[in-house]
Motif scaffolding. Sequence first.
Motif, PDB file in Angstrom:
ATOM      1  N   GLY A  25       3.257  -1.524  12.409  1.00 39.49           N
ATOM      2  CA  GLY A  25       4.094  -1.448  11.222  1.00 39.49           C
ATOM      3  C   GLY A  25       5.373  -2.249  11.362  1.00 39.49           C
ATOM      4  N   ASP A  26       5.933  -2.274  12.579  1.00 46.17           N
ATOM      5  CA  ASP A  26       7.142  -3.058  12.823  1.00 46.17           C
ATOM      6  C   ASP A  26       6.848  -4.558  12.778  1.00 46.17           C
ATOM      7  OD1 ASP A  26       8.745  -0.822  13.068  1.00 46.17           O
ATOM      8  OD2 ASP A  26       8.486  -0.680  15.240  1.00 46.17           O
ATOM      9  N   LEU A  27       5.660  -4.942  13.270  1.00 50.52           N
ATOM     10  CA  LEU A  27       5.276  -6.353  13.187  1.00 50.52           C
ATOM     11  C   LEU A  27       5.194  -6.812  11.732  1.00 50.52           C
ATOM     12  CD1 LEU A  27       2.503  -6.777  15.915  1.00 50.52           C
ATOM     13  CD2 LEU A  27       4.705  -7.960  15.829  1.00 50.52           C
ATOM     14  N   LYS A  28       4.723  -5.929  10.862  1.00 52.27           N
ATOM     15  CA  LYS A  28       4.646  -6.264   9.445  1.00 52.27           C
ATOM     16  C   LYS A  28       6.042  -6.512   8.875  1.00 52.27           C
ATOM     17  CE  LYS A  28       0.248  -5.980   8.078  1.00 52.27           C
ATOM     18  NZ  LYS A  28      -0.435  -6.997   7.247  1.00 52.27           N
ATOM     19  N   ARG A  29       7.021  -5.761   9.329  1.00 45.15           N
ATOM     20  CA  ARG A  29       8.397  -5.978   8.871  1.00 45.15           C
ATOM     21  C   ARG A  29       8.962  -7.291   9.401  1.00 45.15           C
ATOM     22  NH1 ARG A  29      11.523  -1.447   6.954  1.00 45.15           N
ATOM     23  NH2 ARG A  29      10.160   0.335   6.556  1.00 45.15           N
ATOM     24  N   VAL A  30       8.630  -7.612  10.653  1.00 47.97           N
ATOM     25  CA  VAL A  30       9.061  -8.893  11.212  1.00 47.97           C
ATOM     26  C   VAL A  30       8.451 -10.037  10.416  1.00 47.97           C
ATOM     27  CG1 VAL A  30       8.973 -10.407  13.232  1.00 47.97           C
ATOM     28  CG2 VAL A  30       9.414  -7.963  13.527  1.00 47.97           C
ATOM     29  N   GLU A  31       7.179  -9.906  10.074  1.00 52.67           N
ATOM     30  CA  GLU A  31       6.524 -10.960   9.305  1.00 52.67           C
ATOM     31  C   GLU A  31       7.165 -11.120   7.925  1.00 52.67           C
ATOM     32  OE1 GLU A  31       2.019 -12.561   8.779  1.00 52.67           O
ATOM     33  OE2 GLU A  31       2.368 -10.487   8.180  1.00 52.67           O
ATOM     34  N   LEU A  32       7.571 -10.019   7.334  1.00 48.91           N
ATOM     35  CA  LEU A  32       8.285 -10.104   6.063  1.00 48.91           C
ATOM     36  C   LEU A  32       9.591 -10.875   6.243  1.00 48.91           C
ATOM     37  CD1 LEU A  32       8.860  -9.390   3.122  1.00 48.91           C
ATOM     38  CD2 LEU A  32       9.691  -7.154   3.892  1.00 48.91           C
ATOM     39  N   ALA A  33      10.318 -10.574   7.302  1.00 53.23           N
ATOM     40  CA  ALA A  33      11.557 -11.308   7.576  1.00 53.23           C
ATOM     41  C   ALA A  33      11.280 -12.800   7.760  1.00 53.23           C
ATOM     42  CB  ALA A  33      12.248 -10.741   8.809  1.00 53.23           C
ATOM     43  N   LEU A  34      10.194 -13.132   8.462  1.00 54.55           N
ATOM     44  CA  LEU A  34       9.824 -14.532   8.654  1.00 54.55           C
ATOM     45  C   LEU A  34       9.533 -15.216   7.318  1.00 54.55           C
ATOM     46  CD1 LEU A  34       7.502 -14.174  11.778  1.00 54.55           C
ATOM     47  CD2 LEU A  34       9.663 -15.447  11.692  1.00 54.55           C
ATOM     48  N   ALA A  35       8.902 -14.480   6.409  1.00 51.19           N
ATOM     49  CA  ALA A  35       8.581 -15.049   5.094  1.00 51.19           C
ATOM     50  C   ALA A  35       9.825 -15.290   4.259  1.00 51.19           C
ATOM     51  CB  ALA A  35       7.626 -14.127   4.350  1.00 51.19           C
ATOM     52  N   LEU A  36      10.946 -14.690   4.652  1.00 45.09           N
ATOM     53  CA  LEU A  36      12.193 -14.850   3.905  1.00 45.09           C
ATOM     54  C   LEU A  36      13.108 -15.914   4.501  1.00 45.09           C
ATOM     55  CD1 LEU A  36      13.004 -11.063   3.320  1.00 45.09           C
ATOM     56  CD2 LEU A  36      12.059 -12.667   1.651  1.00 45.09           C
ATOM     57  N   THR A  37      12.713 -16.517   5.634  1.00 48.35           N
ATOM     58  CA  THR A  37      13.602 -17.476   6.307  1.00 48.35           C
ATOM     59  C   THR A  37      13.797 -18.755   5.507  1.00 48.35           C
ATOM     60  OG1 THR A  37      11.715 -18.305   7.608  1.00 48.35           O
ATOM     61  CG2 THR A  37      13.127 -16.638   8.643  1.00 48.35           C
ATOM     62  N   ASN A  38      12.870 -19.059   4.591  1.00 54.83           N
ATOM     63  CA  ASN A  38      13.024 -20.284   3.786  1.00 54.83           C
ATOM     64  C   ASN A  38      13.639 -19.993   2.425  1.00 54.83           C
ATOM     65  OD1 ASN A  38      10.769 -18.923   2.807  1.00 54.83           O
ATOM     66  ND2 ASN A  38       9.669 -20.774   2.240  1.00 54.83           N
ATOM     67  N   ASP A  39      14.280 -18.819   2.292  1.00 55.48           N
ATOM     68  CA  ASP A  39      14.917 -18.433   1.028  1.00 55.48           C
ATOM     69  C   ASP A  39      13.953 -18.630  -0.132  1.00 55.48           C
ATOM     70  OD1 ASP A  39      16.885 -17.512  -0.684  1.00 55.48           O
ATOM     71  OD2 ASP A  39      17.802 -19.491  -0.927  1.00 55.48           O
ATOM     72  N   PRO A  40      12.795 -17.950  -0.096  1.00 55.14           N
ATOM     73  CA  PRO A  40      11.736 -18.247  -1.067  1.00 55.14           C
ATOM     74  C   PRO A  40      12.085 -17.863  -2.493  1.00 55.14           C
ATOM     75  CG  PRO A  40      11.202 -16.246   0.133  1.00 55.14           C
ATOM     76  CD  PRO A  40      12.427 -16.828   0.794  1.00 55.14           C
ATOM     77  N   LYS A  41      11.533 -18.633  -3.411  1.00 54.31           N
ATOM     78  CA  LYS A  41      11.579 -18.289  -4.826  1.00 54.31           C
ATOM     79  C   LYS A  41      10.255 -17.664  -5.260  1.00 54.31           C
ATOM     80  CE  LYS A  41      15.658 -19.970  -5.021  1.00 54.31           C
ATOM     81  NZ  LYS A  41      15.787 -20.145  -3.556  1.00 54.31           N
ATOM     82  N   LEU A  42       9.219 -17.890  -4.429  1.00 58.42           N
ATOM     83  CA  LEU A  42       7.908 -17.275  -4.621  1.00 58.42           C
ATOM     84  C   LEU A  42       7.472 -16.680  -3.291  1.00 58.42           C
ATOM     85  CD1 LEU A  42       5.146 -16.750  -6.059  1.00 58.42           C
ATOM     86  CD2 LEU A  42       4.479 -19.068  -5.338  1.00 58.42           C
ATOM     87  N   LEU A  43       7.083 -15.415  -3.313  1.00 57.04           N
ATOM     88  CA  LEU A  43       6.620 -14.733  -2.112  1.00 57.04           C
ATOM     89  C   LEU A  43       5.152 -14.367  -2.297  1.00 57.04           C
ATOM     90  CD1 LEU A  43       7.261 -13.447   0.649  1.00 57.04           C
ATOM     91  CD2 LEU A  43       7.955 -11.373  -0.584  1.00 57.04           C
ATOM     92  N   LEU A  44       4.296 -14.887  -1.417  1.00 55.13           N
ATOM     93  CA  LEU A  44       2.870 -14.584  -1.431  1.00 55.13           C
ATOM     94  C   LEU A  44       2.569 -13.646  -0.264  1.00 55.13           C
ATOM     95  CD1 LEU A  44       1.429 -18.182  -1.997  1.00 55.13           C
ATOM     96  CD2 LEU A  44       1.850 -16.431  -3.725  1.00 55.13           C
ATOM     97  N   MET A  45       1.976 -12.500  -0.555  1.00 52.97           N
ATOM     98  CA  MET A  45       1.672 -11.530   0.495  1.00 52.97           C
ATOM     99  C   MET A  45       0.182 -11.168   0.410  1.00 52.97           C
ATOM    100  SD  MET A  45       5.082  -9.086   0.531  1.00 52.97           S
ATOM    101  CE  MET A  45       4.840  -8.656   2.270  1.00 52.97           C
ATOM    102  N   ASP A  46      -0.534 -11.516   1.464  1.00 53.84           N
ATOM    103  CA  ASP A  46      -1.975 -11.288   1.518  1.00 53.84           C
ATOM    104  C   ASP A  46      -2.241  -9.957   2.213  1.00 53.84           C
ATOM    105  OD1 ASP A  46      -4.675 -11.603   1.370  1.00 53.84           O
ATOM    106  OD2 ASP A  46      -4.774 -13.443   2.561  1.00 53.84           O
ATOM    107  N   GLU A  47      -2.596  -8.941   1.434  1.00 54.07           N
ATOM    108  CA  GLU A  47      -2.837  -7.588   1.924  1.00 54.07           C
ATOM    109  C   GLU A  47      -1.699  -7.118   2.849  1.00 54.07           C
ATOM    110  OE1 GLU A  47      -6.711  -6.401   3.072  1.00 54.07           O
ATOM    111  OE2 GLU A  47      -7.696  -7.989   1.940  1.00 54.07           O
TER     112      GLU A  47
END
Length: 258
Positions: free
Chosen positions: A148-170
Amino acid sequence: MITFSVRGLRKSYGGVPAVREMDLDLRPGEILALIGPNGAGKSTCFNMMTGQVVPDAGSIRLFGRELIGLKPRQIWRLGVGRTFQITATFASLTVLENLQLALISHHHRIRALLARAGSLYRDEALALLRLVGMEPQADRPCSILAYGDLKRVELALALTNDPKLLLMDEPTAGMAPRERIELMRLVARIVGERNICMLFTEHDMDVVFAHATSIMVLNRGRLVTRGSPGEVRDNAEVQAIYLGSGAVYDADAVKGVA
């Protein structure tokens, strides 16, 4: 204002259609769930949107800019963040180092890896970890984190490019029920606060109906319907091909689960 738009998207493999004439629009703050049975074409859609698969036809635009033909790293740098079904982190590095590497790439500082990478973007990385509740574990290797903590880290990684679109696969695959609820509440809050748009796939219908502002249903690459959670829940064709005949989901009841 439309952030992300798809028109006439098609992809076939060996003459078998995987995605047929898909259209969609996403606006800031919108959370769109893309659901359907296995083989419906959800992963193919995601992979086309991130440049990993080239469509046979159609258009994919972010703020009016065509993404088809761009490499995945170019699409990422334009502001498309993504998480995967299976978490993708550098297991031997710390949580903080994983974030710093992503930020170094985003800021085009790859050459810094040869010198002082450990000192770059530390504060920015810590801020993202604080946002997802992982700052206390910043110095732990990813290899020893709970799933569960790895999933939170991955979310943080997905935010490093200051996204305007966030795609989350399952995003909640493999997580315990309480962890799923907490993660999706966190994601929904971030989407709202940052005014970004989100597209996600998910097999847990409780998650879908509790957090999506709208839902698209695919079956064998074909769009069955798009609508509010209530409209999709009550659609007879959706119940027959995906949810199961007679299945009823109460979004308000799901949101109340603690």
